[in-house]
Design an enzyme around this catalytic site. Structure first.
Site, PDB file in Angstrom:
ATOM      1  N   GLY A  60       0.838  -1.205   0.000  1.00  0.00           N
ATOM      2  CA  GLY A  60       0.000   0.000   0.000  1.00  0.00           C
ATOM      3  C   GLY A  60       0.868   1.248   0.000  1.00  0.00           C
ATOM      4  O   GLY A  60       0.553   2.227   0.688  1.00  0.00           O
ATOM      5  N   ASP A  86      -2.793  -7.970  -4.622  1.00  0.00           N
ATOM      6  CA  ASP A  86      -3.723  -7.927  -3.489  1.00  0.00           C
ATOM      7  C   ASP A  86      -3.066  -8.738  -2.380  1.00  0.00           C
ATOM      8  O   ASP A  86      -2.884  -9.958  -2.527  1.00  0.00           O
ATOM      9  CB  ASP A  86      -5.062  -8.542  -3.917  1.00  0.00           C
ATOM     10  CG  ASP A  86      -6.054  -8.644  -2.765  1.00  0.00           C
ATOM     11  OD1 ASP A  86      -5.661  -8.445  -1.594  1.00  0.00           O
ATOM     12  OD2 ASP A  86      -7.227  -8.954  -3.045  1.00  0.00           O
ATOM     13  N   TYR A 136     -12.471  -3.826  12.224  1.00  0.00           N
ATOM     14  CA  TYR A 136     -11.192  -3.129  11.995  1.00  0.00           C
ATOM     15  C   TYR A 136     -10.348  -3.151  13.279  1.00  0.00           C
ATOM     16  O   TYR A 136      -9.157  -3.483  13.239  1.00  0.00           O
ATOM     17  CB  TYR A 136     -11.465  -1.688  11.558  1.00  0.00           C
ATOM     18  CG  TYR A 136     -10.216  -0.873  11.309  1.00  0.00           C
ATOM     19  CD1 TYR A 136      -9.441  -1.083  10.174  1.00  0.00           C
ATOM     20  CD2 TYR A 136      -9.801   0.121  12.208  1.00  0.00           C
ATOM     21  CE1 TYR A 136      -8.290  -0.327   9.939  1.00  0.00           C
ATOM     22  CE2 TYR A 136      -8.665   0.877  11.980  1.00  0.00           C
ATOM     23  CZ  TYR A 136      -7.910   0.645  10.843  1.00  0.00           C
ATOM     24  OH  TYR A 136      -6.767   1.396  10.620  1.00  0.00           O
ATOM     25  N   ALA A 150     -10.496  -5.191  15.810  1.00  0.00           N
ATOM     26  CA  ALA A 150     -10.043  -6.565  16.104  1.00  0.00           C
ATOM     27  C   ALA A 150      -8.885  -6.952  15.195  1.00  0.00           C
ATOM     28  O   ALA A 150      -7.911  -7.584  15.635  1.00  0.00           O
ATOM     29  CB  ALA A 150     -11.208  -7.538  15.934  1.00  0.00           C
ATOM     30  N   LYS A 208      -6.700  -4.976  13.827  1.00  0.00           N
ATOM     31  CA  LYS A 208      -5.483  -4.229  14.179  1.00  0.00           C
ATOM     32  C   LYS A 208      -4.915  -4.704  15.522  1.00  0.00           C
ATOM     33  O   LYS A 208      -3.706  -4.660  15.746  1.00  0.00           O
ATOM     34  CB  LYS A 208      -5.773  -2.728  14.192  1.00  0.00           C
ATOM     35  CG  LYS A 208      -6.041  -2.164  12.788  1.00  0.00           C
ATOM     36  CD  LYS A 208      -4.828  -2.344  11.871  1.00  0.00           C
ATOM     37  CE  LYS A 208      -4.989  -1.687  10.522  1.00  0.00           C
ATOM     38  NZ  LYS A 208      -3.791  -1.768   9.691  1.00  0.00           N
TER      39      LYS A 208
HETATM   40  P1  NAP Z   1      -5.239   4.799   2.333  1.00  0.00           P
HETATM   41  O1  NAP Z   1      -4.911   6.230   2.076  1.00  0.00           O
HETATM   42  O2  NAP Z   1      -6.614   4.302   2.126  1.00  0.00           O
HETATM   43  O3  NAP Z   1      -4.203   3.893   1.465  1.00  0.00           O
HETATM   44  C1  NAP Z   1      -4.307   2.509   1.534  1.00  0.00           C
HETATM   45  C2  NAP Z   1      -3.243   1.875   0.667  1.00  0.00           C
HETATM   46  O4  NAP Z   1      -3.333   0.453   0.840  1.00  0.00           O
HETATM   47  C3  NAP Z   1      -3.416   2.146  -0.814  1.00  0.00           C
HETATM   48  O5  NAP Z   1      -2.143   2.272  -1.428  1.00  0.00           O
HETATM   49  C4  NAP Z   1      -4.110   0.878  -1.329  1.00  0.00           C
HETATM   50  O6  NAP Z   1      -3.816   0.595  -2.697  1.00  0.00           O
HETATM   51  C5  NAP Z   1      -3.475  -0.166  -0.426  1.00  0.00           C
HETATM   52  N1  NAP Z   1      -4.284  -1.374  -0.316  1.00  0.00           N
HETATM   53  C6  NAP Z   1      -5.558  -1.500   0.127  1.00  0.00           C
HETATM   54  N2  NAP Z   1      -5.964  -2.777   0.055  1.00  0.00           N
HETATM   55  C7  NAP Z   1      -4.905  -3.471  -0.468  1.00  0.00           C
HETATM   56  C8  NAP Z   1      -4.691  -4.825  -0.793  1.00  0.00           C
HETATM   57  N3  NAP Z   1      -5.655  -5.747  -0.620  1.00  0.00           N
HETATM   58  N4  NAP Z   1      -3.485  -5.193  -1.289  1.00  0.00           N
HETATM   59  C9  NAP Z   1      -2.512  -4.265  -1.480  1.00  0.00           C
HETATM   60  N5  NAP Z   1      -2.657  -2.966  -1.196  1.00  0.00           N
HETATM   61  C10 NAP Z   1      -3.850  -2.569  -0.690  1.00  0.00           C
HETATM   62  O7  NAP Z   1      -4.891   4.384   3.833  1.00  0.00           O
HETATM   63  P2  NAP Z   1      -3.926   5.074   4.932  1.00  0.00           P
HETATM   64  O8  NAP Z   1      -4.731   5.990   5.755  1.00  0.00           O
HETATM   65  O9  NAP Z   1      -2.689   5.550   4.279  1.00  0.00           O
HETATM   66  O10 NAP Z   1      -3.632   3.778   5.836  1.00  0.00           O
HETATM   67  C11 NAP Z   1      -2.454   3.012   5.694  1.00  0.00           C
HETATM   68  C12 NAP Z   1      -2.366   2.052   6.872  1.00  0.00           C
HETATM   69  O11 NAP Z   1      -2.374   2.802   8.105  1.00  0.00           O
HETATM   70  C13 NAP Z   1      -3.545   1.076   6.966  1.00  0.00           C
HETATM   71  O12 NAP Z   1      -3.071  -0.177   7.412  1.00  0.00           O
HETATM   72  C14 NAP Z   1      -4.426   1.717   8.016  1.00  0.00           C
HETATM   73  O13 NAP Z   1      -5.240   0.772   8.662  1.00  0.00           O
HETATM   74  C15 NAP Z   1      -3.395   2.310   8.946  1.00  0.00           C
HETATM   75  N6  NAP Z   1      -3.897   3.395   9.781  1.00  0.00           N
HETATM   76  C16 NAP Z   1      -4.422   4.529   9.229  1.00  0.00           C
HETATM   77  C17 NAP Z   1      -4.874   5.551  10.076  1.00  0.00           C
HETATM   78  C18 NAP Z   1      -5.460   6.821   9.539  1.00  0.00           C
HETATM   79  O14 NAP Z   1      -6.012   7.588  10.338  1.00  0.00           O
HETATM   80  N7  NAP Z   1      -5.346   7.117   8.269  1.00  0.00           N
HETATM   81  C19 NAP Z   1      -4.791   5.387  11.460  1.00  0.00           C
HETATM   82  C20 NAP Z   1      -4.268   4.225  11.977  1.00  0.00           C
HETATM   83  C21 NAP Z   1      -3.805   3.226  11.139  1.00  0.00           C
HETATM   84  P3  NAP Z   1      -4.979   0.673  -3.832  1.00  0.00           P
HETATM   85  O15 NAP Z   1      -5.695   1.962  -3.601  1.00  0.00           O
HETATM   86  O16 NAP Z   1      -4.221   0.595  -5.109  1.00  0.00           O
HETATM   87  O17 NAP Z   1      -5.871  -0.550  -3.628  1.00  0.00           O
END
Ligand code: NAP
Length: 240
Positions: A8, A59, A150, A152, A154
């Site tokens: 990602g 994926d 979500y 659970a 994490k």
């Molecule tokens: P985001 O902007 O939605 O980006 C998600 C990324 O993950 C995208 O590059 C997407 O690629 C990729 N992805 C999704 N499903 C995938 C799959 N099945 N296989 C491969 N790649 C996949 O999310 P983010 O906010 O940057 O979050 C990144 C991480 O931080 C996540 O694990 C999230 O749970 C964690 N997190 C986020 C927050 C927050 O507040 N933003 C807080 C705590 C933790 P495509 O679009 O090409 O599918």
């Protein structure tokens, strides 16, 4: 040169992590899944800065796609120094409305995805060393209402990290976790401004986190050879 694969890595937090490793001089591979246009745009943005990361689509919840992705990775680089399991999905709904399919999808990407990617790199890291960084969430520590699946998933990432860290420490492979609070990315775009204000009110530092602040934590964990099994919160002091 050291190598890193960021799952990602084309958006939000993953993209900031990728940039941080590029700035540290790593060869970086950006994994993505569904949004090829965003992946190409991210690659182009990095190219304009003078960096040349590769893109590999897979994926992470799909075993065959993950195996193929790492086969391609190792055919190019031969070794891996850092794996960041950042790819993740979230979903907001009332617990009773969460279907088994939705539950499996969230666990498939957030937990099985980390397992599948780790499985492909561990043998390559054993002995020569390596760093695995899993991105969890503050909700995996404290739980979020209407985000039970979500939260659970994490929480599972945290337990996965601690167990694997113990198992691999004698082999010089370190496994750590970053637990971001509320970070300003597309993942939170669905929240209304009232919901966002309510969240910000719970954050002692009084603002959302920035993706690059999570990225700095990843660099620390990748570079500090005496840290393993840790959960590093980047949450603005979010009360636990
Ligand atoms: P985001 O902007 O939605 O980006 C998600 C990324 O993950 C995208 O590059 C997407 O690629 C990729 N992805 C999704 N499903 C995938 C799959 N099945 N296989 C491969 N790649 C996949 O999310 P983010 O906010 O940057 O979050 C990144 C991480 O931080 C996540 O694990 C999230 O749970 C964690 N997190 C986020 C927050 C927050 O507040 N933003 C807080 C705590 C933790 P495509 O679009 O090409 O599918």
């Amino acid at each position: 040169m050291k190598t890193a694969l960021i799952t990602g890595g084309t958006k939000g937090i993953g993209k900031a992590i990728a940039l941080a490793f590029l700035q540290q001089g790593y060869e970086v591979v950006l994994n993505y899944d569904s949004d090829e246009a965003a992946a190409l745009a991210a690659q182009e943005e990095f190219n304009m800065m003078g960096y040349c990361p590769l893109l590999l689509r897979a994926d992470v919840s799909d075993e065959k796609q993950v195996v193929d992705m790492f086969r391609d990775f190792f055919s190019i680089y031969g070794k891996i120094d850092v794996l960041v399991n950042n790819a993740g999905i979230s979903q907001i709904n009332v617990f009773q409305d969460t279907t088994p399919e939705e539950w499996d999808r969230i666990f498939g990407v957030n937990v099985k995805g980390a397992y599948l990617c780790c499985r492909e790199v561990v043998d390559k890291m054993i002995g020569r060393g390596g760093s695995i960084i899993n991105i969890s969430s503050i909700w995996g520590e404290v739980g979020a209402s209407c985000e039970v699946a979500y939260s659970a998933s994490k929480g599972a990432v945290i337990a996965f990290t601690k167990a694997l860290a113990k198992e691999l420490a004698p082999s010089k492979v370190r496994v750590n976790c970053v637990s971001p609070g509320v970070i300003d990315t597309g993942m939170n775009a669905h929240l209304s401004s009232a919901e966002m204000d309510e969240l910000i009110n719970q954050i002692p530092l009084g603002r959302l986190g920035r993706p690059e602040e999570v990225a700095k934590a990843c660099i620390y964990l990748a570079e500090n050879a005496y840290v393993t099994g840790e959960v590093l919160s980047v949450g603005g002091g979010f009360a636990k």
